[in-house]
Write a protein that holds these residues in place. Structure first.
Motif, PDB file in Angstrom:
ATOM      1  N   ALA A  29       0.625  -1.532  -0.371  1.00 30.09           N
ATOM      2  CA  ALA A  29      -0.216  -0.061  -0.298  1.00 30.09           C
ATOM      3  C   ALA A  29       1.004   1.853  -0.171  1.00 30.09           C
ATOM      4  N   ARG A  30       1.876   1.400   0.996  1.00 27.85           N
ATOM      5  CA  ARG A  30       3.074   1.984   0.643  1.00 27.85           C
ATOM      6  C   ARG A  30       3.835   2.437  -0.440  1.00 27.85           C
ATOM      7  N   ALA A  31       4.121   0.919  -1.387  1.00 23.95           N
ATOM      8  CA  ALA A  31       5.264   1.563  -2.105  1.00 23.95           C
ATOM      9  C   ALA A  31       4.295   2.006  -2.991  1.00 23.95           C
ATOM     10  N   PHE A  32       2.971   1.532  -3.318  1.00 25.44           N
ATOM     11  CA  PHE A  32       2.461   1.366  -4.372  1.00 25.44           C
ATOM     12  C   PHE A  32       1.735   3.011  -4.477  1.00 25.44           C
ATOM     13  N   LYS A  33       2.034   3.649  -3.119  1.00 27.77           N
ATOM     14  CA  LYS A  33       1.092   5.195  -2.855  1.00 27.77           C
ATOM     15  C   LYS A  33       2.068   6.232  -3.612  1.00 27.77           C
ATOM     16  N   ALA A  34       3.524   5.806  -3.297  1.00 24.96           N
ATOM     17  CA  ALA A  34       4.690   6.534  -3.341  1.00 24.96           C
ATOM     18  C   ALA A  34       4.905   6.317  -5.025  1.00 24.96           C
ATOM     19  N   LEU A  35       5.107   5.433  -5.592  1.00 26.18           N
ATOM     20  CA  LEU A  35       5.514   5.525  -6.868  1.00 26.18           C
ATOM     21  C   LEU A  35       3.851   5.692  -7.239  1.00 26.18           C
ATOM     22  N   ALA A  36       2.758   6.175  -6.887  1.00 27.76           N
ATOM     23  CA  ALA A  36       1.734   6.394  -7.911  1.00 27.76           C
ATOM     24  C   ALA A  36       2.160   8.363  -7.959  1.00 27.76           C
ATOM     25  N   GLN A  37       2.240   8.784  -6.959  1.00 24.68           N
ATOM     26  CA  GLN A  37       2.022  10.188  -6.944  1.00 24.68           C
ATOM     27  C   GLN A  37       3.990  10.220  -7.550  1.00 24.68           C
ATOM     28  N   LYS A  38       4.360   9.714  -8.125  1.00 22.58           N
ATOM     29  CA  LYS A  38       5.584   9.775  -8.860  1.00 22.58           C
ATOM     30  C   LYS A  38       5.269   9.837 -10.428  1.00 22.58           C
ATOM     31  N   ASP A  39       3.883   8.916 -10.855  1.00 23.28           N
ATOM     32  CA  ASP A  39       3.272   8.814 -11.801  1.00 23.28           C
ATOM     33  C   ASP A  39       4.134   7.504 -12.611  1.00 23.28           C
ATOM     34  N   ILE A  40       4.561   6.707 -12.408  1.00 27.62           N
ATOM     35  CA  ILE A  40       5.333   5.829 -11.706  1.00 27.62           C
ATOM     36  C   ILE A  40       4.466   4.140 -11.714  1.00 27.62           C
ATOM     37  N   GLN A  41       4.568   3.735 -13.212  1.00 26.35           N
ATOM     38  CA  GLN A  41       3.467   2.712 -12.591  1.00 26.35           C
ATOM     39  C   GLN A  41       4.008   1.339 -13.729  1.00 26.35           C
ATOM     40  N   VAL A  42       4.573   0.160 -12.171  1.00 27.15           N
ATOM     41  CA  VAL A  42       4.313  -1.097 -11.962  1.00 27.15           C
ATOM     42  C   VAL A  42       4.000  -1.561 -13.032  1.00 27.15           C
ATOM     43  N   ILE A  43       4.897  -2.551 -14.201  1.00 31.17           N
ATOM     44  CA  ILE A  43       4.460  -3.338 -15.059  1.00 31.17           C
ATOM     45  C   ILE A  43       4.433  -4.752 -14.622  1.00 31.17           C
ATOM     46  N   MET A  44       4.904  -5.051 -13.656  1.00 33.16           N
ATOM     47  CA  MET A  44       4.796  -6.528 -13.090  1.00 33.16           C
ATOM     48  C   MET A  44       5.224  -6.736 -11.629  1.00 33.16           C
ATOM     49  N   LEU A  45       5.277  -7.519 -10.706  1.00 32.34           N
ATOM     50  CA  LEU A  45       4.924  -7.915  -9.590  1.00 32.34           C
ATOM     51  C   LEU A  45       4.960  -9.127  -8.895  1.00 32.34           C
ATOM     52  N   SER A  46       5.785 -10.002  -8.881  1.00 34.48           N
ATOM     53  CA  SER A  46       6.080 -10.821  -7.608  1.00 34.48           C
ATOM     54  C   SER A  46       6.704 -10.687  -6.603  1.00 34.48           C
ATOM     55  N   GLN A  47       6.118 -11.453  -5.604  1.00 41.73           N
ATOM     56  CA  GLN A  47       6.169 -11.416  -4.485  1.00 41.73           C
ATOM     57  C   GLN A  47       7.261 -13.192  -3.857  1.00 41.73           C
ATOM     58  N   GLY A  48       7.807 -13.267  -3.474  1.00 39.39           N
ATOM     59  CA  GLY A  48       8.902 -14.468  -3.730  1.00 39.39           C
ATOM     60  C   GLY A  48       8.501 -15.314  -2.986  1.00 39.39           C
ATOM     61  N   ALA A  49       9.061 -17.140  -3.171  1.00 43.50           N
ATOM     62  CA  ALA A  49       9.006 -17.810  -1.740  1.00 43.50           C
ATOM     63  C   ALA A  49       9.289 -17.844  -0.668  1.00 43.50           C
ATOM     64  N   SER A  50       9.993 -17.109  -1.392  1.00 41.60           N
ATOM     65  CA  SER A  50      11.212 -16.674   0.458  1.00 41.60           C
ATOM     66  C   SER A  50      10.747 -16.094   1.312  1.00 41.60           C
ATOM     67  N   LYS A  51       9.334 -14.987   0.833  1.00 41.00           N
ATOM     68  CA  LYS A  51       8.518 -14.112   1.908  1.00 41.00           C
ATOM     69  C   LYS A  51       9.394 -12.971   2.744  1.00 41.00           C
TER      70      LYS A  51
END
Length: 247
Positions: free
Chosen positions: A198-220
């Motif tokens: 939530a905080r990461a996407f908020k920070a990126l949205a404020q800079k108009d930066i789009q995330v192309i792909m998201l992945s959460q590793g099995a390492s947790k």
């Protein structure tokens, strides 16, 4: 250290331990006091020039051996203590690492809808081409993955390699290539991934930066975001300001 039965091994570098980001990119980066071996391994794999995972293997296999990273130019600095486990508390993020020069493949096949074996076929083809994969995100009929630039091309035949790969996918799926992307790996407390994202996407949205792909590793301990390479520095600055500079 493990063979001698020591409690701690010290590794002396030219920085005050493991930092929250690459200080060459982020002058406000600061030392991380504690890390787990799993976090340190993820940091090393995605580009942090601190310790190679193989160098930590004896310590990782030991039950109680710790590794401390110290600064030979600042001997009074406590450095970073790396152990098997640590208390995360309310901390969301430990460090941010960038891997640049990445190629993204989008592989899609509606013909495989409801059928088993799609991912198996994809990775069989990648194996035949001896291609190493970094980050993966999947659905039932598509898979997006990034190719590790450090393990890919040993000669200047990038396009020829990709054309050959696409040809092998012809009977299985359509392959779309996207060059010029970067991976931002957020190493931290993924058990609180909702708050972190939530905080990461908020920070990126404020800079108009789009995330192309998201992945959460099995390492947790790792969430990887793929962005356009032109946005990587702004993304790093936005994320570092959100999680570290305000404290």
């Amino acid at each position: 250290g493990a063979a001698l039965g020591l409690k701690e091994v010290q590794v002396w570098k030219d920085v005050d331990g493991v930092l929250t980001a690459d200080p060459r990119r982020m002058p406000s980066a600061r030392p991380v006091p504690f890390l787990t071996y799993e976090e340190a391994t993820e940091l090393a794999y995605f580009g942090a020039q601190v310790l190679h995972p193989h160098a930590m293997r004896p310590a990782m296999d030991s039950l109680d051996l710790a590794v401390r990273v110290k600064n030979s130019y600042n001997i009074l600095a406590p450095g970073t203590l790396i152990t098997r486990e640590r208390e995360m508390g309310g901390q969301l993020l430990t460090s941010i690492v960038i891997k640049e020069g990445v190629t993204l493949l989008d592989i899609c096949s509606t013909r495989m809808l409801g059928q088993f074996g799609f991912l198996s076929k994809v990775f069989e083809i990648l194996k035949a081409h001896k291609i190493s994969v970094d980050v993966v995100a999947t659905s039932e009929v598509s898979v997006s993955l990034t190719l590790d630039p450090a393990k890919l091309w040993s000669r200047d035949l990038v396009q020829e390699e990709l054309d050959s790969l696409a040809e092998d996918f012809t009977n299985v799926a359509k392959m779309k290539v996207r060059r010029g992307v970067a991976i931002l790996s957020l190493i931290g407390n993924v058990h609180q991934s909702s708050a972190l994202l939530a905080r990461a996407f908020k920070a990126l949205a404020q800079k108009d930066i789009q995330v192309i792909m998201l992945s959460q590793g099995a390492s947790k301990v790792n969430v990887s975001m793929v962005v356009e390479e032109k946005d990587k520095e702004n993304a790093l600055q936005a994320l570092h300001a959100e999680f570290f500079d305000v404290e």
